[in-house]
Design a protein around this motif. Structure first.
Motif, PDB file in Angstrom:
ATOM      1  N   SER A   1      13.028  -1.213  -6.404  1.00 41.14           N
ATOM      2  CA  SER A   1      12.142  -2.319  -6.769  1.00 41.14           C
ATOM      3  C   SER A   1      12.893  -3.641  -6.648  1.00 41.14           C
ATOM      4  O   SER A   1      14.093  -3.703  -6.890  1.00 41.14           O
ATOM      5  CB  SER A   1      11.662  -2.137  -8.214  1.00 41.14           C
ATOM      6  OG  SER A   1      11.012  -3.300  -8.673  1.00 41.14           O
TER       7      SER A   1
ATOM      8  N   GLN B   1       5.454   0.513 -10.741  1.00 40.24           N
ATOM      9  CA  GLN B   1       6.863   0.255 -11.084  1.00 40.24           C
ATOM     10  C   GLN B   1       6.917  -0.052 -12.578  1.00 40.24           C
ATOM     11  O   GLN B   1       6.646  -1.155 -13.023  1.00 40.24           O
ATOM     12  CB  GLN B   1       7.477  -0.844 -10.229  1.00 40.24           C
ATOM     13  CG  GLN B   1       6.642  -2.078 -10.031  1.00 40.24           C
ATOM     14  CD  GLN B   1       7.226  -3.039  -9.024  1.00 40.24           C
ATOM     15  OE1 GLN B   1       8.392  -2.982  -8.636  1.00 40.24           O
ATOM     16  NE2 GLN B   1       6.403  -3.987  -8.593  1.00 40.24           N
TER      17      GLN B   1
ATOM     18  N   TYR C   1       2.886  -5.215  -1.019  1.00 40.05           N
ATOM     19  CA  TYR C   1       3.423  -3.849  -1.133  1.00 40.05           C
ATOM     20  C   TYR C   1       2.736  -2.914  -0.137  1.00 40.05           C
ATOM     21  O   TYR C   1       3.361  -2.030   0.437  1.00 40.05           O
ATOM     22  CB  TYR C   1       3.208  -3.283  -2.548  1.00 40.05           C
ATOM     23  CG  TYR C   1       3.981  -3.969  -3.651  1.00 40.05           C
ATOM     24  CD1 TYR C   1       5.105  -4.733  -3.391  1.00 40.05           C
ATOM     25  CD2 TYR C   1       3.581  -3.838  -4.982  1.00 40.05           C
ATOM     26  CE1 TYR C   1       5.795  -5.351  -4.413  1.00 40.05           C
ATOM     27  CE2 TYR C   1       4.272  -4.454  -6.005  1.00 40.05           C
ATOM     28  CZ  TYR C   1       5.378  -5.219  -5.722  1.00 40.05           C
ATOM     29  OH  TYR C   1       6.069  -5.833  -6.739  1.00 40.05           O
ATOM     30  N   HIS C   2       1.435  -3.137   0.034  1.00 39.57           N
ATOM     31  CA  HIS C   2       0.615  -2.264   0.877  1.00 39.57           C
ATOM     32  C   HIS C   2       0.995  -2.393   2.354  1.00 39.57           C
ATOM     33  O   HIS C   2       0.645  -1.537   3.160  1.00 39.57           O
ATOM     34  CB  HIS C   2      -0.861  -2.617   0.658  1.00 39.57           C
ATOM     35  CG  HIS C   2      -1.811  -1.489   0.889  1.00 39.57           C
ATOM     36  ND1 HIS C   2      -1.525  -0.178   0.596  1.00 39.57           N
ATOM     37  CD2 HIS C   2      -3.084  -1.482   1.407  1.00 39.57           C
ATOM     38  CE1 HIS C   2      -2.560   0.586   0.914  1.00 39.57           C
ATOM     39  NE2 HIS C   2      -3.505  -0.179   1.408  1.00 39.57           N
TER      40      HIS C   2
ATOM     41  N   THR D   1      -4.405   4.949  -2.798  1.00 40.70           N
ATOM     42  CA  THR D   1      -2.978   4.626  -2.674  1.00 40.70           C
ATOM     43  C   THR D   1      -2.556   3.787  -3.874  1.00 40.70           C
ATOM     44  O   THR D   1      -3.141   2.731  -4.125  1.00 40.70           O
ATOM     45  CB  THR D   1      -2.704   3.830  -1.380  1.00 40.70           C
ATOM     46  OG1 THR D   1      -3.304   4.504  -0.276  1.00 40.70           O
ATOM     47  CG2 THR D   1      -1.207   3.671  -1.150  1.00 40.70           C
TER      48      THR D   1
ATOM     49  N   LEU E   1      10.171   1.148  -7.083  1.00 40.00           N
ATOM     50  CA  LEU E   1       8.748   0.965  -6.810  1.00 40.00           C
ATOM     51  C   LEU E   1       8.271   2.283  -6.203  1.00 40.00           C
ATOM     52  O   LEU E   1       8.849   2.765  -5.221  1.00 40.00           O
ATOM     53  CB  LEU E   1       8.542  -0.187  -5.813  1.00 40.00           C
ATOM     54  CG  LEU E   1       7.145  -0.320  -5.176  1.00 40.00           C
ATOM     55  CD1 LEU E   1       6.079  -0.625  -6.221  1.00 40.00           C
ATOM     56  CD2 LEU E   1       7.140  -1.407  -4.099  1.00 40.00           C
ATOM     57  N   TYR E   2       7.260   2.886  -6.810  1.00 44.81           N
ATOM     58  CA  TYR E   2       6.704   4.155  -6.325  1.00 44.81           C
ATOM     59  C   TYR E   2       5.407   3.900  -5.573  1.00 44.81           C
ATOM     60  O   TYR E   2       4.619   3.036  -5.955  1.00 44.81           O
ATOM     61  CB  TYR E   2       6.419   5.100  -7.502  1.00 44.81           C
ATOM     62  CG  TYR E   2       7.674   5.687  -8.100  1.00 44.81           C
ATOM     63  CD1 TYR E   2       8.172   6.908  -7.669  1.00 44.81           C
ATOM     64  CD2 TYR E   2       8.374   4.994  -9.080  1.00 44.81           C
ATOM     65  CE1 TYR E   2       9.335   7.434  -8.197  1.00 44.81           C
ATOM     66  CE2 TYR E   2       9.549   5.513  -9.620  1.00 44.81           C
ATOM     67  CZ  TYR E   2      10.019   6.734  -9.173  1.00 44.81           C
ATOM     68  OH  TYR E   2      11.185   7.244  -9.694  1.00 44.81           O
ATOM     69  N   LYS E   3       5.208   4.691  -4.529  1.00 48.89           N
ATOM     70  CA  LYS E   3       3.939   4.671  -3.792  1.00 48.89           C
ATOM     71  C   LYS E   3       3.394   6.094  -3.833  1.00 48.89           C
ATOM     72  O   LYS E   3       4.123   7.056  -3.580  1.00 48.89           O
ATOM     73  CB  LYS E   3       4.189   4.254  -2.342  1.00 48.89           C
ATOM     74  CG  LYS E   3       2.960   4.365  -1.433  1.00 48.89           C
ATOM     75  CD  LYS E   3       3.334   4.010   0.005  1.00 48.89           C
ATOM     76  CE  LYS E   3       2.154   4.184   0.952  1.00 48.89           C
ATOM     77  NZ  LYS E   3       2.508   3.788   2.337  1.00 48.89           N
TER      78      LYS E   3
ATOM     79  N   TYR F   1       0.598   1.899  -6.264  1.00 50.49           N
ATOM     80  CA  TYR F   1       1.949   1.328  -6.312  1.00 50.49           C
ATOM     81  C   TYR F   1       2.293   1.112  -7.783  1.00 50.49           C
ATOM     82  O   TYR F   1       1.588   0.369  -8.479  1.00 50.49           O
ATOM     83  CB  TYR F   1       1.994  -0.005  -5.552  1.00 50.49           C
ATOM     84  CG  TYR F   1       1.719   0.185  -4.091  1.00 50.49           C
ATOM     85  CD1 TYR F   1       2.748   0.496  -3.201  1.00 50.49           C
ATOM     86  CD2 TYR F   1       0.420   0.101  -3.593  1.00 50.49           C
ATOM     87  CE1 TYR F   1       2.482   0.707  -1.853  1.00 50.49           C
ATOM     88  CE2 TYR F   1       0.148   0.320  -2.252  1.00 50.49           C
ATOM     89  CZ  TYR F   1       1.188   0.623  -1.390  1.00 50.49           C
ATOM     90  OH  TYR F   1       0.929   0.853  -0.061  1.00 50.49           O
TER      91      TYR F   1
ATOM     92  N   TRP G   1      10.288   3.704   2.880  1.00 45.97           N
ATOM     93  CA  TRP G   1       9.998   4.626   1.777  1.00 45.97           C
ATOM     94  C   TRP G   1      10.740   5.948   1.953  1.00 45.97           C
ATOM     95  O   TRP G   1      10.939   6.408   3.072  1.00 45.97           O
ATOM     96  CB  TRP G   1       8.495   4.919   1.705  1.00 45.97           C
ATOM     97  CG  TRP G   1       7.643   3.715   1.465  1.00 45.97           C
ATOM     98  CD1 TRP G   1       6.948   2.994   2.390  1.00 45.97           C
ATOM     99  CD2 TRP G   1       7.402   3.082   0.204  1.00 45.97           C
ATOM    100  NE1 TRP G   1       6.282   1.956   1.792  1.00 45.97           N
ATOM    101  CE2 TRP G   1       6.541   1.976   0.441  1.00 45.97           C
ATOM    102  CE3 TRP G   1       7.819   3.339  -1.105  1.00 45.97           C
ATOM    103  CZ2 TRP G   1       6.099   1.139  -0.564  1.00 45.97           C
ATOM    104  CZ3 TRP G   1       7.376   2.503  -2.118  1.00 45.97           C
ATOM    105  CH2 TRP G   1       6.521   1.415  -1.845  1.00 45.97           C
TER     106      TRP G   1
ATOM    107  N   ARG H   1       9.290   6.509  -2.846  1.00 44.68           N
ATOM    108  CA  ARG H   1       9.862   5.455  -3.684  1.00 44.68           C
ATOM    109  C   ARG H   1      10.827   4.614  -2.857  1.00 44.68           C
ATOM    110  O   ARG H   1      11.324   5.031  -1.824  1.00 44.68           O
ATOM    111  CB  ARG H   1      10.564   6.053  -4.895  1.00 44.68           C
ATOM    112  CG  ARG H   1      11.849   6.772  -4.580  1.00 44.68           C
ATOM    113  CD  ARG H   1      12.449   7.403  -5.823  1.00 44.68           C
ATOM    114  NE  ARG H   1      13.812   7.840  -5.562  1.00 44.68           N
ATOM    115  CZ  ARG H   1      14.542   8.573  -6.391  1.00 44.68           C
ATOM    116  NH1 ARG H   1      14.028   8.970  -7.549  1.00 44.68           N
ATOM    117  NH2 ARG H   1      15.777   8.911  -6.093  1.00 44.68           N
TER     118      ARG H   1
ATOM    119  N   CYS I   1       1.529  -3.498 -10.507  1.00 47.07           N
ATOM    120  CA  CYS I   1       1.098  -2.133 -10.176  1.00 47.07           C
ATOM    121  C   CYS I   1      -0.343  -2.216  -9.669  1.00 47.07           C
ATOM    122  O   CYS I   1      -1.051  -3.178  -9.991  1.00 47.07           O
ATOM    123  CB  CYS I   1       1.074  -1.244 -11.426  1.00 47.07           C
ATOM    124  SG  CYS I   1       2.677  -0.961 -12.204  1.00 47.07           S
TER     125      CYS I   1
END
Length: 206
Positions: free
Chosen positions: A45, A174, A21-22, A170, A52-54, A172, A29, A42, A153
């Protein structure tokens, strides 16, 4: 309800998923919310039908102290206004545990209180730390709660090179809240909750 999985393979898989994800490029995004403390993005997902939120922001403190406030432990309940109870159900080696926690109702209780049972793992990442988790179908669901589910997450916390007393945090997230909820309400709540997470955390660290 499932039996507890073996902790080492689950921890390794979880870490690899968060690192993946990173590495997602900026162009994937979309900004969902921006405050003085954090920016929240976001993207759809791949785990479920939500997002999926960042979230990202600079926090004025050293990485170990920040992560101690985020991962399961005595600090989290003191400052996280969304979390109402937390119990460690099982403890494994190497910073792994299973915790059960409950969250307060949101959006004038349109989103009722939720219960989660999460596997949590904290490990080194570059010069900092990664604390991550995933929900398990484990333990009886308590009455008066809807059991939510966190897909992978986590929070990366690394010192800023020229300012070691500041860290880049940072996250992540969901979360599948489950229950009968309008998706728009969930999306509003998630963006605001993540932005508030940073401002509450900063107050707690002062």
């Amino acid at each position: 309800m499932d039996l507890l999985p073996s902790s080492a393979p689950l921890a390794a898989k979880l870490r690899n998923t968060l690192i993946q994800y990173h590495s997602i490029g900026d162009s994937e995004w979309r900004v969902a919310k921006k405050t003085k403390d954090a920016t929240v993005w976001r993207k759809p997902s791949k785990e479920f039908s939500g997002y999926l939120y960042k979230a990202q922001g600079v926090v004025e403190d050293v990485t170990n102290r920040i992560v101690d406030h985020i991962r399961p432990g005595p600090y989290r309940l003191d400052w996280d206004s969304l979390m109402t109870t937390m119990d460690i159900m099982e403890t494994f080696e190497e910073n792994c545990c299973v915790m059960r926690y409950t969250t307060a109702g949101q959006l004038w209780n349109l989103i009722a209180p939720r219960e989660f049972v999460d596997f949590s793992y904290t490990t080194n990442y570059e010069d900092g730390l990664l604390t991550c988790g995933i929900s398990l179908d484990y333990g009886e669901v308590r009455p008066n709660f809807v059991r939510g589910f966190n897909h992978p997450c986590g929070w990366f916390c690394v010192p800023i090179k020229d300012y070691p007393s500041h860290s880049l945090l940072t996250g992540y997230i969901q979360t599948e809240l489950r229950g009968m909820l309008p998706q728009s309400a969930v999306d509003t709540a998630m963006s605001s909750t993540l932005a508030n997470f940073y401002s509450d955390l900063k107050k707690a660290l002062k």
